[in-house]
Design a protein around this motif. Structure first.
Motif, PDB file in Angstrom:
ATOM      1  N   GLU A   1      48.210  39.246  36.998  1.00  0.00           N
ATOM      2  CA  GLU A   1      48.050  38.771  38.357  1.00  0.00           C
ATOM      3  C   GLU A   1      47.238  39.765  39.189  1.00  0.00           C
ATOM      4  O   GLU A   1      47.471  40.970  39.142  1.00  0.00           O
ATOM      5  N   THR A   2      46.279  39.230  39.933  1.00  0.00           N
ATOM      6  CA  THR A   2      45.450  40.041  40.824  1.00  0.00           C
ATOM      7  C   THR A   2      45.238  39.293  42.133  1.00  0.00           C
ATOM      8  O   THR A   2      45.472  38.095  42.216  1.00  0.00           O
ATOM      9  N   ASN A   3      44.790  40.007  43.132  1.00  0.00           N
ATOM     10  CA  ASN A   3      44.351  39.417  44.395  1.00  0.00           C
ATOM     11  C   ASN A   3      42.878  39.745  44.544  1.00  0.00           C
ATOM     12  O   ASN A   3      42.469  40.886  44.297  1.00  0.00           O
ATOM     13  N   LEU A   4      42.096  38.765  44.958  1.00  0.00           N
ATOM     14  CA  LEU A   4      40.667  38.960  45.183  1.00  0.00           C
ATOM     15  C   LEU A   4      40.396  38.766  46.660  1.00  0.00           C
ATOM     16  O   LEU A   4      40.798  37.762  47.245  1.00  0.00           O
ATOM     17  N   LEU A   5      39.744  39.759  47.271  1.00  0.00           N
ATOM     18  CA  LEU A   5      39.360  39.592  48.663  1.00  0.00           C
ATOM     19  C   LEU A   5      37.990  40.206  48.897  1.00  0.00           C
ATOM     20  O   LEU A   5      37.518  41.034  48.120  1.00  0.00           O
TER      21      LEU A   5
ATOM     22  N   SER B   1      35.636  41.997  52.022  1.00  0.00           N
ATOM     23  CA  SER B   1      35.807  42.715  53.271  1.00  0.00           C
ATOM     24  C   SER B   1      34.442  43.129  53.800  1.00  0.00           C
ATOM     25  O   SER B   1      33.558  43.496  53.026  1.00  0.00           O
TER      26      SER B   1
ATOM     27  N   LYS C   1      47.155  48.843  47.747  1.00  0.00           N
ATOM     28  CA  LYS C   1      47.502  48.503  46.366  1.00  0.00           C
ATOM     29  C   LYS C   1      46.457  49.176  45.484  1.00  0.00           C
ATOM     30  O   LYS C   1      45.358  49.488  45.942  1.00  0.00           O
TER      31      LYS C   1
ATOM     32  N   GLN D   1      43.342  49.212  43.463  1.00  0.00           N
ATOM     33  CA  GLN D   1      42.295  48.201  43.607  1.00  0.00           C
ATOM     34  C   GLN D   1      40.928  48.692  43.154  1.00  0.00           C
ATOM     35  O   GLN D   1      40.582  49.856  43.321  1.00  0.00           O
TER      36      GLN D   1
ATOM     37  N   VAL E   1      39.365  43.794  44.187  1.00  0.00           N
ATOM     38  CA  VAL E   1      40.307  43.157  43.280  1.00  0.00           C
ATOM     39  C   VAL E   1      41.549  44.043  43.239  1.00  0.00           C
ATOM     40  O   VAL E   1      41.509  45.161  42.721  1.00  0.00           O
ATOM     41  N   GLN E   2      42.643  43.546  43.820  1.00  0.00           N
ATOM     42  CA  GLN E   2      43.885  44.306  43.883  1.00  0.00           C
ATOM     43  C   GLN E   2      44.739  44.009  42.652  1.00  0.00           C
ATOM     44  O   GLN E   2      44.882  42.864  42.246  1.00  0.00           O
TER      45      GLN E   2
ATOM     46  N   ASP F   1      48.373  44.766  40.140  1.00  0.00           N
ATOM     47  CA  ASP F   1      49.823  44.845  40.217  1.00  0.00           C
ATOM     48  C   ASP F   1      50.247  46.290  40.472  1.00  0.00           C
ATOM     49  O   ASP F   1      50.030  47.166  39.634  1.00  0.00           O
TER      50      ASP F   1
END
Length: 149
Positions: free
Chosen positions: A51-55, A57, A72, A74, A133-134, A136
């Protein structure tokens, strides 16, 4: 086919004493393979999965972030403009288009000057666009150089 390629990146990390540092590292675990289906072979480094988070900025011109830890672990890639990251050991790295960094300064400790983690900001007269890309935090918080080999 040529010798396995490398991609360089800056790794921001926390030492055992709580001070932060930046080390130039390389991603080197590339394999000559297809992405799947009928795609032709290319160099791929399957760095991690999960699992990752994509943001995305955008740091405005003149942005100057005070001392803080990455929220996190990243990966950060510069899409346009320039920015800097300064660690508590005094190292300042400026990055531009295509540069890659890993923010693993979690668990940093405040130093005698009240600094913790890193500070960052834009360089020059244009905004800096970043793709982040954050990862875990349970697995990657405080990752040291060499963790991605």
């Amino acid at each position: 086919m040529t010798v396995n390629p490398e991609i360089s990146y800056w790794h921001l990390w926390t030492g055992d004493d709580g001070a932060t540092h930046q080390t130039r590292c390389e991603l080197t675990s590339f394999a000559w393979q297809s992405m799947g289906g009928k795609a032709a072979s290319q160099w791929n480094d399957h760095l991690l999965s999960g699992e990752t988070n994509l943001l995305f900025s955008i740091l405005p011109v003149g942005f100057n972030g005070d001392w803080h830890e990455n929220p996190k672990p990243q990966w950060i890639s510069v899409l346009s403009g320039r920015w800097f990251v300064e660690s508590t050991d005094g190292t300042r790295v400026e990055m531009g288009l295509g540069d890659l960094a890993f923010g693993g300064d979690q668990n940093a400790k405040e130093d005698a000057q009240g600094r913790v983690g890193h500070k960052s900001g834009t360089v020059g007269d244009e905004p800096c666009s970043l793709m982040i890309v954050q990862l875990d935090p349970e697995k990657w918080a405080g990752a040291k150089p060499g963790a991605f080999k």
